[in-house]
Design an enzyme around this catalytic site. Structure first.
Site, PDB file in Angstrom:
ATOM      1  N   GLU A   1       0.882  -9.128   9.508  1.00 54.79           N
ATOM      2  CA  GLU A   1      -0.477  -9.457   9.895  1.00 54.79           C
ATOM      3  C   GLU A   1      -0.263 -10.484   9.835  1.00 54.79           C
ATOM      4  O   GLU A   1      -1.370 -11.756  10.058  1.00 54.79           O
ATOM      5  CB  GLU A   1      -1.488  -9.081  10.182  1.00 54.79           C
ATOM      6  CG  GLU A   1      -1.891  -7.759  10.766  1.00 54.79           C
ATOM      7  CD  GLU A   1      -0.455  -6.647  10.996  1.00 54.79           C
ATOM      8  OE1 GLU A   1      -0.296  -5.221  11.395  1.00 54.79           O
ATOM      9  OE2 GLU A   1      -0.508  -6.048   9.363  1.00 54.79           O
TER      10      GLU A   1
ATOM     11  N   ASP B   1       0.548  -4.372  18.817  1.00 54.22           N
ATOM     12  CA  ASP B   1       0.643  -4.266  17.881  1.00 54.22           C
ATOM     13  C   ASP B   1       0.760  -2.770  17.821  1.00 54.22           C
ATOM     14  O   ASP B   1       0.054  -1.634  16.969  1.00 54.22           O
ATOM     15  CB  ASP B   1      -0.956  -4.556  17.135  1.00 54.22           C
ATOM     16  CG  ASP B   1      -0.513  -4.303  15.703  1.00 54.22           C
ATOM     17  OD1 ASP B   1      -0.608  -3.257  15.524  1.00 54.22           O
ATOM     18  OD2 ASP B   1      -0.926  -5.706  15.670  1.00 54.22           O
TER      19      ASP B   1
ATOM     20  N   THR C   1       0.300  -1.305  -0.211  1.00 54.70           N
ATOM     21  CA  THR C   1      -0.093  -0.276   0.106  1.00 54.70           C
ATOM     22  C   THR C   1       0.597   1.409   0.154  1.00 54.70           C
ATOM     23  O   THR C   1       0.039   2.745   0.074  1.00 54.70           O
ATOM     24  CB  THR C   1      -1.001  -0.058   1.192  1.00 54.70           C
ATOM     25  OG1 THR C   1      -0.182  -0.229   2.822  1.00 54.70           O
ATOM     26  CG2 THR C   1      -1.754  -1.094   1.236  1.00 54.70           C
TER      27      THR C   1
ATOM     28  N   LYS D   1       3.060   4.607  17.420  1.00 56.36           N
ATOM     29  CA  LYS D   1       2.240   4.101  18.286  1.00 56.36           C
ATOM     30  C   LYS D   1       1.862   4.815  19.463  1.00 56.36           C
ATOM     31  O   LYS D   1       0.662   4.700  20.718  1.00 56.36           O
ATOM     32  CB  LYS D   1       1.749   3.070  18.017  1.00 56.36           C
ATOM     33  CG  LYS D   1       1.216   2.673  16.494  1.00 56.36           C
ATOM     34  CD  LYS D   1       0.667   1.523  16.296  1.00 56.36           C
ATOM     35  CE  LYS D   1      -0.089   1.008  15.258  1.00 56.36           C
ATOM     36  NZ  LYS D   1      -0.179  -0.092  15.012  1.00 56.36           N
TER      37      LYS D   1
END
Length: 570
Positions: free
Chosen positions: A211, A340, A193, A368
């Site tokens: 994943e 994650d 992507t 994150k």
């Protein structure tokens, strides 16, 4: 003293970001076709090198090789941004998640959509010049939507990576395919992507698939032929590391090292299926011939019992040699990640203050976790981390079968959304998510190319979700200002020499903020989620700001199919 330091840092930062700028490029000077830089229809390496000072084009996904997303034209500024109006709106054939960064070359704009369509548009009017539809193979896998984040331009070609793990080269004038090369096998869980990066005859590309039990990489392909020139595996054959028990900020991660060592003795190093995708573009330092990129989560995401060790180089900043792909250095933020909270937002090269207050070449990355991490570019070491931009609670509670609550949730903090900087202010700008989640673990064996989460992360419906725009002083780690938004934010941000910061929201609002204070100066309702990074460019002496409004699959924001260009009313 502080102001003098900030001024010297800002000066050196802009030099690093821009390389050798063309004189006066910070103003909206139109480069004529007879310019010594070429005919402007062919994207030379020299043009790409000078992109940070190019007030006409937008040649890289994140503005320039340093990835500052700082656009040097100031024609649109704090005094007139309130007069911004749509100049044109182009609607694509695909009404689905839109994450493209528009690329502009001499008045021609290139945008992509989900499912790998490419459009060439007249940047003055939005008129379609050509439209390419990728013929998808029989197998595509993607965890987080059928997105595409844009093209790279080089020579007379346009390059795109696809959901079925291909790299395609298109003729920039016609959109006809010149060559196609397989990047990796989609049957094993690989997909693409991210936008490619073009540099010195090479097209650089990473991979999705963390994943799906893949082994991650960054690859370089020959721009003319598609030949694979080098491959760097983001998972080394010895992925164990140093058995780190604390994260980058010094907090204990509650690892059971004895159990992990017993598992390693039983099953060996899991490097072949350990994940480590590279979701976003590398920053390129032509001076040192090095690139810097961040690496995603290990596989399976939430079940660490099957993957003993630190799981190198997942959740890390990594630097390799541009010409050979040879390892130079790395820094791991979270060893043996079971939440994650991977590294995805693209790194930025700029000048920063070291621990003694001296200016050095630095690397910024937004995690994150909600921290902005500041590194020494020389050896990847951590100089500082910022104040947390989002709530952090119960760090690092381990996932359980029933579900354990910990903040941030698995989307962040800062997801894949690129940051921007204003080197004159010493500020970096990030958009954040606050999505309280519970982490659930459920062990399962490697499923060979199928989704392999090892459990689930679930949003807590009874708790409020929101987002924010944060301005962080990267020389101190302090948050200068924050603006809260009604929904979690994902997409990207743009800063300009006009003292502005542009970014969009899930509710369709596209806004301009004062870069120094965070005051909202302008807003526009786009009709769908604005979850794409904005770009800016100048044609015929007039500056535009452009953004995609198509929503987002990952956090299910309203879909659309619009590319909207804005300029000031005459």
């Amino acid at each position: 003293m502080v102001s003098k330091l900030r001024q010297s840092l800002a000066t050196l930062a802009f030099t690093l970001s821009a390389g050798l700028m063309a004189s006066g490029a910070a103003h909206s000077q139109e480069i004529k076709a007879a310019s010594k830089w070429g005919d402007m229809n062919t994207v030379t390496q020299d043009l790409l090198n000078r992109a940070a000072g190019d007030g006409n084009n937008f040649l890289h996904t994140n503005g320039n090789y340093s990835q500052t997303r700082y656009y040097p034209n100031r024609q649109i500024n704090v005094s007139n941004v309130g007069k911004l109006r749509p100049a044109w709106i182009f609607q694509t054939e695909v009404k689905e998640s839109l994450e493209t960064s528009p690329i502009v070359v001499n008045g021609v704009m290139y945008v992509t959509t989900s499912f790998n369509h490419v459009y060439a548009l007249d940047a003055r009017t939005g008129e379609e010049l050509w439209h390419y539809k990728h013929k998808m193979g029989p197998i595509t896998v993607y965890c987080c939507g059928p997105n595409n984040r844009g093209v790279a331009v080089y020579g007379d070609m346009v390059f795109m990576a696809t959901l079925d793990a291909k790299l395609v080269a298109l003729d920039a004038k016609t959109g006809k395919q010149v060559w196609e090369q397989e990047i990796a096998d989609p049957e094993l869980g690989y997909s693409e992507t991210m936008a490619p990066t073009a540099v010195d005859g090479k097209i650089l590309i990473g991979t999705n698939g963390g994943e799906y039990g893949i082994r991650g990489f960054v690859k370089a392909f020959d721009a003319k032929t598609g030949k694979n020139l080098w491959t760097f595996h983001t998972i080394p054959e010895n992925s164990v590391g140093v058995w780190a028990t604390k994260d980058a900020t010094g907090r204990d991660m509650h690892r059971n090292i004895d159990a992990e060592k017993a598992q390693l003795a039983k099953t060996g190093d899991p490097f072949k299926t350990l994940g480590g995708g590279v979701w976003q573009n590398p920053a390129v330092d032509l001076e040192t011939r090095r690139i810097y990129f961040v690496v995603g989560n290990p596989s399976p995401d939430l079940d660490g019992s099957l993957r003993p060790g630190d799981n190198l180089y997942t959740d890390s900043l990594v630097s390799v040699n541009l010409d050979t792909g040879q390892y130079v250095c790395h820094f791991q933020y979270i060893a043996h990640d079971v939440w994650d909270l991977d590294s995805v937002s693209p790194p930025i090269i700029t000048t920063v203050a070291d621990k003694d207050g001296k200016p050095i070449k630095g690397i910024l990355h937004a995690g994150k976790t909600g921290h902005v991490y500041v590194h020494d570019a020389k050896d990847c070491s951590l100089v500082r981390f910022s104040e947390a931009m989002v709530p952090q609670e119960n760090m690092w509670t381990l996932p359980t079968k029933e579900g354990a609550r910990m903040l941030p949730g698995a989307n962040g903090g800062v997801e894949w959304s690129p940051m921007a900087i204003n080197p004159n202010l010493g500020l970096t700008y990030a958009i954040n998510l606050h999505q309280p989640m519970t982490y659930h673990v459920e062990s399962s064996n490697y499923p060979a190319g199928k989704l392999w989460l090892g459990g689930a992360f679930k949003v807590i419906p009874s708790e409020e979700q929101w987002g924010n725009v944060s301005a962080v002083d990267y020389n101190t780690g302090k948050i200068r200002w924050q603006v809260k938004t009604a929904q979690p934010m994902i997409g990207g941000i743009l800063a300009t020499a006009g003292g502005l910061v542009f970014t969009g929201e899930a509710n369709g609002m596209f806004k301009a903020y004062d870069a120094e204070t965070g005051a909202t100066l302008w807003k526009f309702q786009a009709g769908a989620g604005v979850n794409a990074p904005p770009s800016s460019y100048t044609v015929d002496g007039k500056q535009y700001v452009v953004v995609g409004a198509g929503g987002n699959t990952q956090i299910d924001y309203k879909r659309g199919n619009s590319i909207i260009a804005f300029t000031t009313a005459d």
